[in-house]
Design a protein around this motif. Structure first.
Motif, mmCIF file in Angstrom:
data_model
loop_
_atom_site.group_PDB
_atom_site.id
_atom_site.type_symbol
_atom_site.label_atom_id
_atom_site.label_comp_id
_atom_site.label_asym_id
_atom_site.label_seq_id
_atom_site.Cartn_x
_atom_site.Cartn_y
_atom_site.Cartn_z
ATOM 1 N N SER A 506 0.833 -1.198 0.000
ATOM 2 C CA SER A 506 0.000 0.000 0.000
ATOM 3 C C SER A 506 0.872 1.255 0.000
ATOM 4 C CB SER A 506 -0.921 0.007 1.223
ATOM 5 O OG SER A 506 -1.770 -1.124 1.209
ATOM 6 N N TYR A 507 0.302 2.327 -0.518
ATOM 7 C CA TYR A 507 1.005 3.600 -0.637
ATOM 8 C C TYR A 507 1.469 4.090 0.737
ATOM 9 C CZ TYR A 507 1.588 8.609 -1.529
ATOM 10 O OH TYR A 507 2.073 9.885 -1.602
ATOM 11 N N GLN A 508 2.768 4.367 0.844
ATOM 12 C CA GLN A 508 3.391 4.876 2.073
ATOM 13 C C GLN A 508 3.066 4.009 3.294
ATOM 14 O OE1 GLN A 508 2.724 9.065 2.733
ATOM 15 N NE2 GLN A 508 3.870 9.665 0.903
ATOM 16 N N SER A 509 2.957 2.708 3.053
ATOM 17 C CA SER A 509 2.593 1.815 4.161
ATOM 18 C C SER A 509 3.741 1.558 5.114
ATOM 19 C CB SER A 509 2.084 0.486 3.602
ATOM 20 O OG SER A 509 3.064 -0.146 2.791
ATOM 21 N N LEU A 510 4.974 1.778 4.674
ATOM 22 C CA LEU A 510 6.126 1.543 5.545
ATOM 23 C C LEU A 510 6.733 2.867 5.969
ATOM 24 C CD1 LEU A 510 7.972 -0.573 6.851
ATOM 25 C CD2 LEU A 510 9.434 -0.456 4.812
ATOM 26 N N GLY A 511 6.696 3.154 7.268
ATOM 27 C CA GLY A 511 7.307 4.348 7.826
ATOM 28 C C GLY A 511 7.941 4.017 9.164
ATOM 29 N N VAL A 512 7.887 4.952 10.100
ATOM 30 C CA VAL A 512 8.479 4.769 11.432
ATOM 31 C C VAL A 512 7.405 5.036 12.477
ATOM 32 C CG1 VAL A 512 10.181 5.634 13.078
ATOM 33 C CG2 VAL A 512 10.790 5.395 10.658
ATOM 34 N N ASN A 513 7.198 4.095 13.378
ATOM 35 C CA ASN A 513 6.256 4.273 14.490
ATOM 36 C C ASN A 513 6.989 4.856 15.700
ATOM 37 O OD1 ASN A 513 3.896 3.170 13.229
ATOM 38 N ND2 ASN A 513 4.823 1.137 13.433
ATOM 39 N N LEU A 514 6.527 6.013 16.151
ATOM 40 C CA LEU A 514 7.186 6.708 17.251
ATOM 41 C C LEU A 514 6.510 6.450 18.590
ATOM 42 C CD1 LEU A 514 7.815 10.128 15.486
ATOM 43 C CD2 LEU A 514 9.369 8.182 15.683
ATOM 44 N N GLY A 515 5.448 5.687 18.599
ATOM 45 C CA GLY A 515 4.728 5.432 19.841
ATOM 46 C C GLY A 515 3.650 6.465 20.068
ATOM 47 N N GLY A 516 2.692 6.116 20.878
ATOM 48 C CA GLY A 516 1.610 7.045 21.189
ATOM 49 C C GLY A 516 0.729 7.320 19.996
ATOM 50 N N GLY A 517 0.695 6.387 19.049
ATOM 51 C CA GLY A 517 -0.137 6.578 17.861
ATOM 52 C C GLY A 517 0.454 7.523 16.842
ATOM 53 N N ILE A 518 1.704 7.944 17.035
ATOM 54 C CA ILE A 518 2.346 8.878 16.106
ATOM 55 C C ILE A 518 3.195 8.078 15.115
ATOM 56 C CG2 ILE A 518 3.934 10.807 15.857
ATOM 57 C CD1 ILE A 518 3.168 11.664 18.671
ATOM 58 N N ARG A 519 3.010 8.347 13.827
ATOM 59 C CA ARG A 519 3.753 7.653 12.767
ATOM 60 C C ARG A 519 4.286 8.689 11.795
ATOM 61 N NH1 ARG A 519 2.491 5.585 7.717
ATOM 62 N NH2 ARG A 519 3.542 3.649 7.128
ATOM 63 N N SER A 553 14.674 4.920 11.142
ATOM 64 C CA SER A 553 14.611 6.191 11.854
ATOM 65 C C SER A 553 15.944 6.913 11.879
ATOM 66 C CB SER A 553 14.124 5.964 13.290
ATOM 67 O OG SER A 553 15.010 5.069 13.962
ATOM 68 N N GLY A 554 17.069 6.197 11.675
ATOM 69 C CA GLY A 554 18.375 6.831 11.645
ATOM 70 C C GLY A 554 18.638 7.508 10.320
ATOM 71 N N SER A 555 19.659 8.341 10.302
ATOM 72 C CA SER A 555 19.973 9.053 9.071
ATOM 73 C C SER A 555 20.534 8.126 7.995
ATOM 74 C CB SER A 555 20.987 10.172 9.350
ATOM 75 O OG SER A 555 20.412 11.167 10.173
ATOM 76 N N PHE A 556 21.140 7.010 8.416
ATOM 77 C CA PHE A 556 21.711 6.060 7.475
ATOM 78 C C PHE A 556 21.301 4.654 7.884
ATOM 79 C CE2 PHE A 556 24.528 9.752 7.726
ATOM 80 C CZ PHE A 556 24.524 10.162 6.406
ATOM 81 N N TYR A 557 21.473 3.733 6.989
ATOM 82 C CA TYR A 557 21.067 2.350 7.254
ATOM 83 C C TYR A 557 21.838 1.793 8.451
ATOM 84 C CZ TYR A 557 20.353 -2.653 6.605
ATOM 85 O OH TYR A 557 20.034 -3.977 6.803
ATOM 86 N N ASP A 558 21.086 1.308 9.443
ATOM 87 C CA ASP A 558 21.726 0.710 10.606
ATOM 88 C C ASP A 558 21.119 -0.647 10.962
ATOM 89 O OD1 ASP A 558 19.255 1.423 11.606
ATOM 90 O OD2 ASP A 558 20.014 2.970 12.969
ATOM 91 N N GLY A 559 20.218 -1.137 10.105
ATOM 92 C CA GLY A 559 19.610 -2.439 10.347
ATOM 93 C C GLY A 559 18.459 -2.425 11.308
ATOM 94 N N ASN A 560 18.156 -1.284 11.927
ATOM 95 C CA ASN A 560 17.076 -1.229 12.905
ATOM 96 C C ASN A 560 15.730 -0.877 12.287
ATOM 97 O OD1 ASN A 560 18.751 -1.826 15.126
ATOM 98 N ND2 ASN A 560 19.463 0.312 15.182
ATOM 99 N N GLY A 561 15.749 -0.569 11.009
ATOM 100 C CA GLY A 561 14.496 -0.257 10.334
ATOM 101 C C GLY A 561 13.791 -1.508 9.846
#
Length: 605
Positions: A506-519, A553-561
């Motif tokens: 889906s369109y823009q389905s992958l992002g970063v979840n910051l908690g508290g319902g904030i994405r 969430s990091g500025s460069f690839y760190d494997g945590n995404g």
């Protein structure tokens, strides 16, 4: 002499061509041609192929021509054509006989009207292969290279003689001798030794400098602007490359329907050479529309309007509008409007200046944003395949999300570079495309400062007959350095999913979840795509593809995404200006569910 012999052949061909035209006045019912016999003797197959492709008689047979006068005309023209074809194969003692119902075609009176032609026999005795004896075109300018094969002992293919003469003359022209020409020539076929003797003298003439650029044609572009855009370096040493570059600059404005540059017949004072530019204006206005649709993203409609000569200096004004997300299931409907004014040859002939204004409303799954931006900059053409831009932009964005309303006020300095070596932008089969943007930005008030980086690399490899199969690959990379995810402008961040990144998701389905319902989007992005394209017919083709995307969430690839992917099949229908695209994709991992359908114009990348 060979030159006289060639002139005689030319007269023969011309008389035959005249007969072809004359015969059109004698159209009459005729019996069908029963037999065409075409004999070439014991020669390699490639020689026979050349002769058969050259023959007008065989072409007439294929086209079902039966009118006797047409067949006689074709036969008379074939003498010169077939002898010239033998010369291209290095055979200078061949003979050609063409019999029409037992009579030599050349002996049939030009105005005699035949009632029928039943049988044509073409008998060619190619003769031996000749080799070059003395092979000289002189004098040769420094840096010039004669064609491979134009040397003593090599097979004397006739095109090599013309290629050698052209190479020498072009060599002199490339260093300023614009009026270099043949001064004396001697071509002699020695039938005893089976050699071709070539001795051509070239007169370089004086070294010339560019004079004035003169403009012909009724153009609405001011003459002074045409001269400035062409950028012909008056007073510089003559160069054919500079003449071609001037023509290219005029054409790429889009203002002219046709551009032709020609050299003056005579040399001017102080060994100068004037150049004349003949131009015809294109229609000043143009508009276009486009549409794309996908299952979840909905319908996208776009349109543009262009004025090619706004103020009489080939200035271009382009206005674009777009509505996307119509009927979609991801967010609401997005609107955008933009205008760009560009004036060519403002800082030298290859650098234009531009002014832009953009306004948009984004209704995305995670936020709503109202944006307004204004920019000025310069666009530079470095070569036919390399260009870049440098601009300064001011921008305001009011963002509404689950955390409330926030304003972003930015001053940015975007620098872009595009290197495009594709053979066709809408349907490439070879080459590559590299694009990159560095956008340092300074925030005002509570807005943070930082740097946004974005790159897009594509490569294409065709194989099989006429590139029936094409392997295509794409690598995308994005990064935001400086502010945190929550403090970055939302449209500077990166998402994955949808037609431009990972089909099937889906369109823009992958992002970063910051908690508290904030994405939010992520500060780092990697996109990988591969396609195998094939053509069934000239119009119809198919594609198998696989895409993958990473957001962190990091500025460069760190494997945590997180990663997600998609794969699918598609059909292509070639319209001539670009293929119509129909893709069906399924998700791999992520939150995708079910098949996605994408329809548009042009390949996906």
């Amino acid at each position: 002499m060979m030159a006289d012999f060639l002139r005689s052949l030319t007269r023969i061909w011309q008389s035959g061509a005249f007969a072809v035209c004359l015969a059109m006045g004698f159209v009459q019912p005729a019996a069908a041609l029963d037999t065409v016999l075409f004999e070439t003797g014991d020669v390699p197959e490639r020689v026979t192929d050349v002769l058969r492709e050259t023959s007008l008689i065989l072409a007439a047979q294929r086209d079902g021509v039966s009118a006797p006068q047409d067949l006689v005309a074709a036969a008379r023209a074939d003498y010169g054509r077939l002898v010239a074809a033998l010369y291209t194969q290095g055979r200078y003692s061949g003979t050609v006989n063409i019999l029409i119902d037992g009579r030599e075609a050349a002996s049939i009176p030009l105005f005699q009207r035949l009632t029928e032609v039943r049988r044509i026999e073409v008998r060619i005795r190619p003769g031996p292969v000749f080799r070059f004896g003395d092979a000289q075109v002189r004098p040769v300018a420094w840096g010039s290279e004669l064609p491979t094969g134009f040397a003593r002992g090599a097979t004397a293919y006739s095109p090599l003689v013309g290629d050698a003469v052209s190479a020498v003359i072009d060599g002199w022209r490339n260093i300023g001798h614009a009026k270099a020409n043949i001064e004396r020539q001697s071509l002699r076929a020695d039938h005893l030794s089976q050699t071709l003797e070539v001795d051509v003298s070239v007169a370089p003439g004086p070294r010339l400098r560019f004079g004035k650029l003169l403009v012909e044609g009724q153009s609405n572009v001011h003459t002074s602007r045409i001269i400035t855009i062409a950028g012909l370096p008056e007073g510089a040493v003559f160069s054919p490359d500079d003449v071609e570059a001037a023509a290219i600059r005029l054409r790429r404005t889009g203002t002219f329907r046709s551009v032709a540059l020609s050299e003056a017949e005579t040399v001017g004072p102080n060994n100068t050479l004037d150049i004349t530019a003949a131009v015809v204006d294109e229609k000043p206005r143009r508009y276009g529309v486009g549409a794309e649709i996908s299952t979840l993203e909905g319908l996208l409609l776009s349109g543009y309007w262009i004025h090619r000569n706004l103020l009489g200096g080939a200035e271009r004004l382009r206005i674009d509008g777009e509505i996307s997300g119509i009927g979609g299931e991801t967010g609401g409907t997005d609107y955008s409007f933009g205008a760009r004014y560009e004036r060519p040859a403002s800082i030298g002939p290859d650098t234009s200046v531009f002014v832009t204004i953009e306004a948009e409303r984004l209704d995305e799954p995670d936020f709503q944003s109202d944006n307004l931006g204004f920019g000025v900059g310069a666009h530079r053409i470095f070569s036919d395949t390399l260009e870049g831009e440098l601009a300064i932009e001011v921008r305001n964005a009011r963002v509404t999300d689950t955390s409330g309303i926030k304003d972003f006020n930015l001053l940015s300095l975007p620098a872009t570079l595009i290197w495009d070596k594709r053979d066709n932008a809408l349907n490439p089969t070879s080459g590559f495309y590299l694009a990159g943007e560095l956008r340092p930005f300074v925030g005002f008030g509570t807005t943070s400062s930082g740097l946004r980086i974005e790159t897009d690399a594509r490569t294409y490899r065709g194989f099989g007959e006429e590139n029936r199969f094409v392997l295509a690959g794409r690598f995308q990379l994005g990064s935001v350095v400086g502010p945190t995810v929550i403090d970055s402008p939302p449209d500077y961040l990166f998402y994955s999913g949808g037609g431009g990144t990972v089909r099937g998701q889906s369109y823009q389905s992958l992002g970063v979840n910051l908690g508290g319902g904030i994405r939010r989007g992520g500060r780092s992005f990697i996109g990988l795509s591969s396609e195998l394209r094939t053509s069934f017919t000239e119009k119809l083709g198919a594609v198998a593809f696989a895409d993958a995307g990473y957001v962190g969430s990091g500025s460069f690839y760190d494997g945590n995404g997180d990663w997600h992917g998609g794969f699918g099949l598609g059909l292509r229908y070639n319209t001539g200006i670009g293929p119509i695209r129909f893709d069906v994709a399924a998700p791999v991992g992520g939150t995708g569910n079910g098949l996605q359908i994408y329809v548009g114009i042009g390949q996906s990348f």
